[in-house]
Write a protein that holds these residues in place. Structure first.
Motif, mmCIF file in Angstrom:
data_model
loop_
_atom_site.group_PDB
_atom_site.id
_atom_site.type_symbol
_atom_site.label_atom_id
_atom_site.label_comp_id
_atom_site.label_asym_id
_atom_site.label_seq_id
_atom_site.Cartn_x
_atom_site.Cartn_y
_atom_site.Cartn_z
ATOM 1 N N GLY A 16 -63.190 138.709 40.831
ATOM 2 C CA GLY A 16 -63.053 138.026 42.108
ATOM 3 C C GLY A 16 -63.210 136.516 42.002
ATOM 4 O O GLY A 16 -63.395 135.968 40.902
ATOM 5 N N SER A 17 -63.150 135.868 43.159
ATOM 6 C CA SER A 17 -63.206 134.406 43.221
ATOM 7 C C SER A 17 -64.199 133.947 44.281
ATOM 8 O O SER A 17 -64.434 134.652 45.273
ATOM 9 N N LEU A 18 -64.743 132.770 44.046
ATOM 10 C CA LEU A 18 -65.589 132.091 45.020
ATOM 11 C C LEU A 18 -65.340 130.597 44.899
ATOM 12 O O LEU A 18 -64.979 130.107 43.813
ATOM 13 N N ARG A 19 -65.565 129.875 45.994
ATOM 14 C CA ARG A 19 -65.540 128.415 45.930
ATOM 15 C C ARG A 19 -66.875 127.893 46.424
ATOM 16 O O ARG A 19 -67.257 128.110 47.581
ATOM 17 N N LEU A 20 -67.561 127.206 45.539
ATOM 18 C CA LEU A 20 -68.847 126.609 45.873
ATOM 19 C C LEU A 20 -68.651 125.189 46.378
ATOM 20 O O LEU A 20 -67.736 124.482 45.934
ATOM 21 N N SER A 21 -69.533 124.786 47.289
ATOM 22 C CA SER A 21 -69.520 123.421 47.810
ATOM 23 C C SER A 21 -70.871 122.762 47.580
ATOM 24 O O SER A 21 -71.904 123.428 47.618
ATOM 25 N N CYS A 22 -70.828 121.462 47.372
ATOM 26 C CA CYS A 22 -72.037 120.660 47.205
ATOM 27 C C CYS A 22 -71.903 119.451 48.116
ATOM 28 O O CYS A 22 -71.147 118.522 47.812
ATOM 29 N N ALA A 23 -72.605 119.482 49.221
ATOM 30 C CA ALA A 23 -72.570 118.375 50.169
ATOM 31 C C ALA A 23 -73.737 117.443 49.877
ATOM 32 O O ALA A 23 -74.885 117.876 49.809
ATOM 33 N N ALA A 24 -73.427 116.175 49.699
ATOM 34 C CA ALA A 24 -74.453 115.183 49.361
ATOM 35 C C ALA A 24 -74.738 114.284 50.548
ATOM 36 O O ALA A 24 -73.844 113.945 51.318
ATOM 37 N N SER A 25 -75.990 113.876 50.654
ATOM 38 C CA SER A 25 -76.384 112.877 51.646
ATOM 39 C C SER A 25 -77.310 111.873 50.972
ATOM 40 O O SER A 25 -77.993 112.201 50.009
ATOM 41 N N PHE A 27 -76.348 109.444 49.262
ATOM 42 C CA PHE A 27 -75.795 109.138 47.949
ATOM 43 C C PHE A 27 -74.283 109.351 48.002
ATOM 44 O O PHE A 27 -73.818 110.301 48.631
ATOM 45 N N THR A 28 -73.537 108.491 47.371
ATOM 46 C CA THR A 28 -72.087 108.622 47.323
ATOM 47 C C THR A 28 -71.708 109.288 46.003
ATOM 48 O O THR A 28 -71.880 108.700 44.927
ATOM 49 N N ILE A 29 -71.194 110.512 46.094
ATOM 50 C CA ILE A 29 -70.983 111.279 44.862
ATOM 51 C C ILE A 29 -69.911 110.668 43.968
ATOM 52 O O ILE A 29 -69.887 110.936 42.768
ATOM 53 N N SER A 30 -69.068 109.843 44.537
ATOM 54 C CA SER A 30 -68.023 109.222 43.717
ATOM 55 C C SER A 30 -68.547 108.051 42.895
ATOM 56 O O SER A 30 -67.817 107.467 42.096
ATOM 57 N N ALA A 75 -63.913 111.841 51.072
ATOM 58 C CA ALA A 75 -64.067 111.640 52.517
ATOM 59 C C ALA A 75 -65.202 112.495 53.079
ATOM 60 O O ALA A 75 -65.828 112.125 54.074
ATOM 61 N N LYS A 76 -65.441 113.630 52.438
ATOM 62 C CA LYS A 76 -66.516 114.521 52.893
ATOM 63 C C LYS A 76 -67.771 114.392 52.033
ATOM 64 O O LYS A 76 -68.756 115.092 52.274
ATOM 65 N N ASN A 77 -67.704 113.510 51.032
ATOM 66 C CA ASN A 77 -68.835 113.347 50.114
ATOM 67 C C ASN A 77 -69.297 114.697 49.580
ATOM 68 O O ASN A 77 -70.496 115.007 49.529
ATOM 69 N N THR A 78 -68.325 115.496 49.192
ATOM 70 C CA THR A 78 -68.570 116.877 48.794
ATOM 71 C C THR A 78 -67.856 117.187 47.480
ATOM 72 O O THR A 78 -66.733 116.743 47.257
ATOM 73 N N MET A 79 -68.541 117.962 46.666
ATOM 74 C CA MET A 79 -67.973 118.412 45.400
ATOM 75 C C MET A 79 -67.792 119.922 45.466
ATOM 76 O O MET A 79 -68.549 120.607 46.168
ATOM 77 N N TYR A 80 -66.815 120.422 44.727
ATOM 78 C CA TYR A 80 -66.501 121.845 44.773
ATOM 79 C C TYR A 80 -66.465 122.441 43.368
ATOM 80 O O TYR A 80 -66.267 121.738 42.382
ATOM 81 N N LEU A 81 -66.620 123.748 43.313
ATOM 82 C CA LEU A 81 -66.398 124.492 42.085
ATOM 83 C C LEU A 81 -65.618 125.755 42.444
ATOM 84 O O LEU A 81 -66.172 126.660 43.076
ATOM 85 N N GLN A 82 -64.358 125.773 42.090
ATOM 86 C CA GLN A 82 -63.527 126.955 42.295
ATOM 87 C C GLN A 82 -63.745 127.876 41.102
ATOM 88 O O GLN A 82 -63.513 127.473 39.961
ATOM 89 N N MET A 83 -64.175 129.079 41.379
ATOM 90 C CA MET A 83 -64.481 130.037 40.319
ATOM 91 C C MET A 83 -63.577 131.256 40.456
ATOM 92 O O MET A 83 -63.628 131.954 41.471
#
Length: 116
Positions: A16-25, A27-30, A75-83
């Motif tokens: 199966g698959s999952l997509r994880l999100s990491c929302a930062a505050s 701090f600017t993840i970029s 734009a969302k200051n968010t990182m993802y991991l598609q698994m």
């Protein structure tokens, strides 16, 4: 204060698959290279994937190459991991943080369980 909120984990069957999100505050993840890490029960934390400040993925641990994809949405200051093609050995708590020191306080993470 820098905070990370990881989400998107759950129970999924092998393959199966999952997509994880990491929302930062706070701090600017970029602004820095960022990574996903995971820690399975009774094991040390493991580096899974890294994305450069430019937004280019720069590395995956061998066991997830070809299955996981790291990305970022500034734009969302968010990182993802598609698994994809998940395996039982991917079961762990997944965290996000800076790739190199200094790292920030760890969030609670998100549990991924791969089981039939």
């Amino acid at each position: 204060q820098v905070q990370f909120v990881e989400s998107g984990g759950g129970l999924v069957q092998p393959g199966g698959s999952l997509r994880l999100s990491c929302a930062a505050s706070g701090f600017t993840i970029s602004s820095r290279a960022m990574s996903w890490y995971r820690q399975a029960s009774g094991r040390e934390r493991e580096l899974v994937a890294t994305i450069a400040s430019s937004g280019v993925p720069i590395g995956y641990t061998d066991s997830v190459k070809g299955r996981f994809t790291i990305s970022r949405e500034n734009a969302k200051n968010t990182m993802y991991l598609q698994m994809n093609s998940l395996k039982p050995e991917d079961t762990a708590v997944y965290h996000c943080n800076a790739r190199w020191h200094p790292t920030y306080n760890w969030g609670q993470g998100t549990q991924v369980t791969v089981s039939s």
